[in-house]
Scaffold this active site. Sequence first.
Site, PDB file in Angstrom:
ATOM      1  N   GLU A 290     -76.038  48.804 -81.622  1.00 31.85           N
ATOM      2  CA  GLU A 290     -76.356  47.966 -82.243  1.00 31.85           C
ATOM      3  C   GLU A 290     -76.808  46.661 -80.911  1.00 31.85           C
ATOM      4  O   GLU A 290     -76.440  45.662 -81.392  1.00 31.85           O
ATOM      5  CB  GLU A 290     -74.599  47.511 -81.794  1.00 31.85           C
ATOM      6  CG  GLU A 290     -73.904  46.437 -83.607  1.00 31.85           C
ATOM      7  CD  GLU A 290     -72.463  46.631 -83.438  1.00 31.85           C
ATOM      8  OE1 GLU A 290     -72.200  46.579 -85.002  1.00 31.85           O
ATOM      9  OE2 GLU A 290     -71.593  46.293 -82.649  1.00 31.85           O
ATOM     10  N   HIS A 311     -79.755  75.317 -84.448  1.00 32.96           N
ATOM     11  CA  HIS A 311     -79.678  76.086 -85.185  1.00 32.96           C
ATOM     12  C   HIS A 311     -79.906  75.070 -86.422  1.00 32.96           C
ATOM     13  O   HIS A 311     -80.298  75.006 -88.802  1.00 32.96           O
ATOM     14  CB  HIS A 311     -78.843  77.143 -86.149  1.00 32.96           C
ATOM     15  CG  HIS A 311     -78.627  77.947 -84.870  1.00 32.96           C
ATOM     16  ND1 HIS A 311     -79.141  78.780 -84.697  1.00 32.96           N
ATOM     17  CD2 HIS A 311     -78.213  77.834 -83.192  1.00 32.96           C
ATOM     18  CE1 HIS A 311     -78.886  79.767 -83.729  1.00 32.96           C
ATOM     19  NE2 HIS A 311     -78.772  78.954 -82.967  1.00 32.96           N
ATOM     20  N   LYS A 425     -72.743  42.269 -95.138  1.00 27.21           N
ATOM     21  CA  LYS A 425     -71.405  41.648 -95.351  1.00 27.21           C
ATOM     22  C   LYS A 425     -71.272  40.311 -95.990  1.00 27.21           C
ATOM     23  O   LYS A 425     -71.001  40.143 -97.707  1.00 27.21           O
ATOM     24  CB  LYS A 425     -70.720  41.391 -93.948  1.00 27.21           C
ATOM     25  CG  LYS A 425     -70.448  41.878 -93.220  1.00 27.21           C
ATOM     26  CD  LYS A 425     -69.308  41.159 -91.858  1.00 27.21           C
ATOM     27  CE  LYS A 425     -69.276  42.644 -90.918  1.00 27.21           C
ATOM     28  NZ  LYS A 425     -69.013  41.324 -89.911  1.00 27.21           N
TER      29      LYS A 425
HETATM   30  O1  PA5 Z   1     -69.240  46.087 -81.686  1.00 33.05           O
HETATM   31  C1  PA5 Z   1     -68.843  45.371 -82.169  1.00 33.05           C
HETATM   32  O2  PA5 Z   1     -69.004  43.958 -81.784  1.00 33.05           O
HETATM   33  C2  PA5 Z   1     -68.611  45.554 -83.278  1.00 33.05           C
HETATM   34  O3  PA5 Z   1     -68.930  46.930 -83.921  1.00 33.05           O
HETATM   35  C3  PA5 Z   1     -67.258  45.178 -83.711  1.00 33.05           C
HETATM   36  O4  PA5 Z   1     -66.068  45.690 -83.607  1.00 33.05           O
HETATM   37  C4  PA5 Z   1     -66.858  45.644 -84.838  1.00 33.05           C
HETATM   38  O5  PA5 Z   1     -67.565  45.457 -86.366  1.00 33.05           O
HETATM   39  C5  PA5 Z   1     -65.170  45.081 -85.309  1.00 33.05           C
HETATM   40  O6  PA5 Z   1     -65.015  43.683 -85.596  1.00 33.05           O
HETATM   41  P1  PA5 Z   1     -64.086  43.367 -84.945  1.00 33.05           P
HETATM   42  O7  PA5 Z   1     -63.019  44.183 -84.319  1.00 33.05           O
HETATM   43  O8  PA5 Z   1     -64.372  41.797 -84.990  1.00 33.05           O
HETATM   44  O9  PA5 Z   1     -63.208  43.785 -86.984  1.00 33.05           O
END
Ligand code: PA5
Length: 448
Positions: A290, A311, A425
């Site tokens: 990310e 394996h 989303k």
């Molecule tokens: O690293 C990030 O920002 C994302 O992976 C969030 O943790 C994830 O989308 C969850 O978001 P939130 O905590 O706002 O529900």
Amino acid sequence: MTTTLKIDISKVFDYVPERLVFSRRDEAIKALKALYDKTGKGNDFLGWVHLPSSITDNHLSELKKTAHMLQNEAEILVVTGIGGSYLGTRAVDEALSHSFQPWLKKNDFPRLLYAGQNISEDYMAELLEILEDKSYAIAVISKSGTTTEPAIAFRILREHLEKKVGKDAAAHRIVAITDAHRGALKQLADSQGYKTFVIPDDVGGRYSVLTPVGLLPLAVAGHDIDALVNGARAMEMATSPETAFENNPSALYAATRNTLYRNGKNIEILASFHHKLVWFAEWWKQLYGESEGKDNTGIFPASVNYTTDLHSMGQYVQEGMRSIFESVITVENPAKTLRIPHDEVNLDELNYISNKRIDEVNKMAELGTLLAHVDGGVPNIRISIPALTESSVGELIYFFEIACGISGYLQGINPFDQPGVEAYKKNMFALLGKPGFEELSRKLRNRL
Ligand code: PA5
């Protein structure tokens, strides 16, 4: 405070010469300084950089107090969150827990189960089946407070718990971990009188394991959060810009992987010979994937669990496309001792290793694999910790976090946003008929 984590980058030098890695020294330290000085991209989200050293004893006490309260009320804590709001907790809990925890006759502390990390109807229904005859509490975790997956799960769990124990008792067993001021979860928590903990504004989800996001559930599960934070603190000191590049494990790791990337290696496999680190690799994949997958660039983070995956994926790693490098987390000492028995008959021809500890075999498998993969064109970075303890896992967490910030800056991107996550989303909202998405809904439906 000294650190115990060690890094060995010598097994990349067959592929990229040492001088090339070390030629990134200034760039890496400059990137690290930009994290400290807040002069780089995404500098609104750097609260995690000094998080370990800024956690106060009062804060830890407050977390432990709430954890004790939940320990007294529940056999299970349902951690309800997705991405950075659950992966760190799961990574640490799995690394430090008994491998067969569900089968233990007696658990001294509540067990962690997870919800809101998927939208599977079967998963949720089966979780409710388990919760039906157990006492449970809920930690609902969402920084934005609006993420669909945990919101759905929490709506279901809250209704279930309220029916089971009554509205007031349910409110007592629900803890919300969210933004200090904004979001639906904050509003709901205030209106229902839930205990709340704050995710700081300047700490993004994937860097949040050392905030209440991770610390509260981990304390409930009986893990020593003081030691976890102390491990991270030690690593914060060991990786500061004052540390010389060659002694700074995170700067070395970042510079090495970046040099490999610039020289054609665009897949990094995080490997471990310890099955308890499988979820740690999931946390790592989110952190790096990310953070770095931006502008059509970035190393693709993958993971394997050896020797199991030797394996299955082992063939590919040895002889597939040569675009990969491996980073191996080594755990020097197992917590328990078990030796291979001697057998007079020796039909399985294992007597040459009888009386050896299983870990000795595992270590030779690890070294043998390392050399085989290096010979096969897969450079290797080795990261070792002495044992799976709170302290060494704390070190590992901060080691990877600060290295990720350095790496992102070396790559020239903002490692602290995730604009790409919005695309699915929007489409999902449009397809579900959410008000305000009518036009997109029409367009998408025409394409399906
Ligand atoms: O690293 C990030 O920002 C994302 O992976 C969030 O943790 C994830 O989308 C969850 O978001 P939130 O905590 O706002 O529900």
